[in-house]
Design a protein around this motif. Sequence first.
Motif, PDB file in Angstrom:
ATOM      1  N   GLY A   1       0.836  -1.193   0.000  1.00 51.85           N
ATOM      2  CA  GLY A   1       0.000   0.000   0.000  1.00 51.85           C
ATOM      3  C   GLY A   1       0.867   1.236   0.000  1.00 51.85           C
ATOM      4  O   GLY A   1       1.998   1.213   0.503  1.00 51.85           O
ATOM      5  N   GLY A   2       0.357   2.331  -0.539  1.00 51.55           N
ATOM      6  CA  GLY A   2       1.154   3.554  -0.552  1.00 51.55           C
ATOM      7  C   GLY A   2       1.523   4.004   0.849  1.00 51.55           C
ATOM      8  O   GLY A   2       2.667   4.323   1.142  1.00 51.55           O
ATOM      9  N   ALA A   3       0.524   3.999   1.757  1.00 54.04           N
ATOM     10  CA  ALA A   3       0.784   4.421   3.133  1.00 54.04           C
ATOM     11  C   ALA A   3       1.290   3.268   3.979  1.00 54.04           C
ATOM     12  O   ALA A   3       2.215   3.425   4.771  1.00 54.04           O
ATOM     13  CB  ALA A   3      -0.470   5.015   3.751  1.00 54.04           C
ATOM     14  N   VAL A   4       0.661   2.071   3.839  1.00 49.74           N
ATOM     15  CA  VAL A   4       1.051   0.949   4.691  1.00 49.74           C
ATOM     16  C   VAL A   4       0.697  -0.360   3.989  1.00 49.74           C
ATOM     17  O   VAL A   4      -0.355  -0.478   3.340  1.00 49.74           O
ATOM     18  CB  VAL A   4       0.365   1.039   6.077  1.00 49.74           C
ATOM     19  N   GLY A   5       1.579  -1.355   4.154  1.00 51.61           N
ATOM     20  CA  GLY A   5       1.318  -2.663   3.575  1.00 51.61           C
ATOM     21  C   GLY A   5       0.297  -3.452   4.363  1.00 51.61           C
ATOM     22  O   GLY A   5      -0.664  -3.986   3.809  1.00 51.61           O
ATOM     23  N   TYR A   6       0.474  -3.515   5.679  1.00 46.51           N
ATOM     24  CA  TYR A   6      -0.377  -4.354   6.531  1.00 46.51           C
ATOM     25  C   TYR A   6      -0.730  -3.539   7.778  1.00 46.51           C
ATOM     26  O   TYR A   6       0.147  -3.090   8.510  1.00 46.51           O
ATOM     27  CB  TYR A   6       0.388  -5.609   6.922  1.00 46.51           C
ATOM     28  N   ALA A   7      -2.049  -3.346   7.993  1.00 53.84           N
ATOM     29  CA  ALA A   7      -2.516  -2.588   9.165  1.00 53.84           C
ATOM     30  C   ALA A   7      -3.412  -3.472  10.005  1.00 53.84           C
ATOM     31  O   ALA A   7      -4.325  -4.114   9.488  1.00 53.84           O
ATOM     32  CB  ALA A   7      -3.258  -1.340   8.728  1.00 53.84           C
ATOM     33  N   LYS A   8      -3.169  -3.507  11.312  1.00 52.88           N
ATOM     34  CA  LYS A   8      -3.960  -4.323  12.227  1.00 52.88           C
ATOM     35  C   LYS A   8      -4.407  -3.462  13.406  1.00 52.88           C
ATOM     36  O   LYS A   8      -3.597  -2.775  14.034  1.00 52.88           O
ATOM     37  CB  LYS A   8      -3.127  -5.504  12.722  1.00 52.88           C
ATOM     38  N   ASP A   9      -5.734  -3.524  13.678  1.00 53.78           N
ATOM     39  CA  ASP A   9      -6.292  -2.811  14.836  1.00 53.78           C
ATOM     40  C   ASP A   9      -5.874  -1.342  14.856  1.00 53.78           C
ATOM     41  O   ASP A   9      -5.514  -0.792  15.904  1.00 53.78           O
ATOM     42  CB  ASP A   9      -5.847  -3.484  16.139  1.00 53.78           C
ATOM     43  N   SER A  10      -5.947  -0.701  13.704  1.00 56.39           N
ATOM     44  CA  SER A  10      -5.409   0.654  13.588  1.00 56.39           C
ATOM     45  C   SER A  10      -6.414   1.599  12.954  1.00 56.39           C
ATOM     46  O   SER A  10      -7.539   1.217  12.621  1.00 56.39           O
ATOM     47  CB  SER A  10      -4.111   0.626  12.762  1.00 56.39           C
ATOM     48  N   THR A  11      -5.977   2.855  12.776  1.00 55.24           N
ATOM     49  CA  THR A  11      -6.784   3.887  12.125  1.00 55.24           C
ATOM     50  C   THR A  11      -5.961   4.545  11.032  1.00 55.24           C
ATOM     51  O   THR A  11      -4.801   4.925  11.260  1.00 55.24           O
ATOM     52  CB  THR A  11      -7.238   4.959  13.132  1.00 55.24           C
ATOM     53  N   ILE A  12      -6.567   4.667   9.840  1.00 59.46           N
ATOM     54  CA  ILE A  12      -5.907   5.324   8.712  1.00 59.46           C
ATOM     55  C   ILE A  12      -6.842   6.417   8.230  1.00 59.46           C
ATOM     56  O   ILE A  12      -7.993   6.137   7.851  1.00 59.46           O
ATOM     57  CB  ILE A  12      -5.614   4.327   7.574  1.00 59.46           C
TER      58      ILE A  12
END
Length: 565
Positions: free
Chosen positions: A409-420
């Motif tokens: 992903g441009g901002a992050v590849g893998y996000a868990k239990d987070s906020t974007i």
Amino acid sequence: MKIRNIKNNKKGITLIALIITIILMLILAGVVLNLTIGENGLIKIGKKAGEEYKISAAKEKIELAVMDYEAKIRKETIYSIIDRIEGLESIEPEDENVGLPYTVTVDGYKFLVKEGIEVIYQGKANGIIPEIISITKNIISDTEAKINIEAKTKDSEGIEKLILMKNGVAIEEKEVRGKDIKEEFSATGNGKYKIKVIGKNKKRAISKEIEISEMNIGSAEIASGEIIEGKAQLTITGDYGKLNITKMEIYEGQNKIKEIAYKEAKSKIEEEYETDYMPFYEEKTYTAKIIADKNNETKTNELKLKNKDTIKTEKDLRTLASTVNEGENFETKIIKQIADINLIKEHTAIGTISAPFKGTYNGQEKTINNIQINSTTLENQGLFGYIENATLKNIILGEGNINAGNKLGGAVGYAKDSTIENITNNKTNITANSTYYENYGTALNDFGTIIVQTNSFSANTIGGICGLAKNTNIQNCYNDVNVAGTNSGWLIGGIVGYMNGENIKLLNCTNAGNVTNGWAIGGIVGLTYDYVQIEKCKNNGIIKTSRFWTWRNCWSLYRRKSYRM
């Protein structure tokens, strides 16, 4: 008759022998006495040897001091080094600011000290040698102290002058004359004081040092300090007391960054000072000090500050990546980007599965240009690689290319239990090249028997903003770049490739880029699972796969809760 005559003859011989023996002994005694106390006698030879040894020892002391002076690359004056020699009686000239040559008297012998570690014996010093009995101090007030000196000589008029010195400079002289001397000097300001006692005819001298540190000459301190946008904000206070204070100085490490003259500060000062930008995660020591009298530094205060909250340069971003990837997760910390950053070197994603980023990164709508990642074997790639219980917001991505394996992903590849939230990808293109195996776990029937042990499939998960999002809310994001997988690619979305979790939201997002080569693809999301709420999202890009044909405004939902595109 004959017998008696023989006896008398024997007595005569004995008396003559005795006389001869006495004469020989006298001659021998004279010889021995001459050898012992004569002009070249043993006693004089011994005395001469002892004298030569003393001269040699005194000379060696001076030579060692001069060698010490040379070895220190003349960081001290030769005067100050010679002044520490044991047995020193006098130095001429008496001013430490005067360079070589010096005439030095040590242990009663005079030497000329010249450049090049050359020490020349000048002969035995003459004059009366004084003796210092005691030197004491008496602090009268914050601004005054008394120094008392008691000295004596064997000669009835042996002492003729006393000199009070501070930091090698004479500040008061007293002419005296006598055998036993008791005098008092006034001292102002803390520091090292020395009293020199000069013997008759100014031929011999002896000195003794005393230090005063009890006076209240003032204070300087950094009352408080914090890092604001990478700059140290210092509150500096100073109370100069009543003595001869010349200035206050503020240091950053060894570098002086501010100077406050006494005439400006008057008796007290309190002000705030802001330093230059401090690199991310760098610690610096700030020092405030007062300068009193000549070269007398006192009342220093130190404060150590570390920049843990601001990103401004590529070096800062790299430091953040290495710090997080080595194990510091920045949980509960807020990191702010305060300037546009143009990357030159290939980017290292921030955070891994074993070392996730758990803080808040606020880009403050500054741009990061030229993210370059080019390795088809890498997973979890983007500006951030893997985040958990984190927040990413207000980030703008400029030109760049992310060409890697999976979960991109441009901002992050893998996000868990987070906020974007509020992420814009303007020009960072994303291409995936490998597959990913997602295991949904096990399911039980009513009797507790495992009926599905695994439920897995292979997939690429890529998105313009986030590759894979678990229990992660995404909102107010915009993507305007192409997102593509290989022909075997699966889950591809303009905003997020794959999203799952209970009661999570995908809100107010827009995609304007083309999404191609996926099995489950969408302008906003490739595939959702469980209860994902999608509202107020819009796709303006072209959705195309080689497996079928071209779509527009598409999404793939599973167990959806609601959607409003």
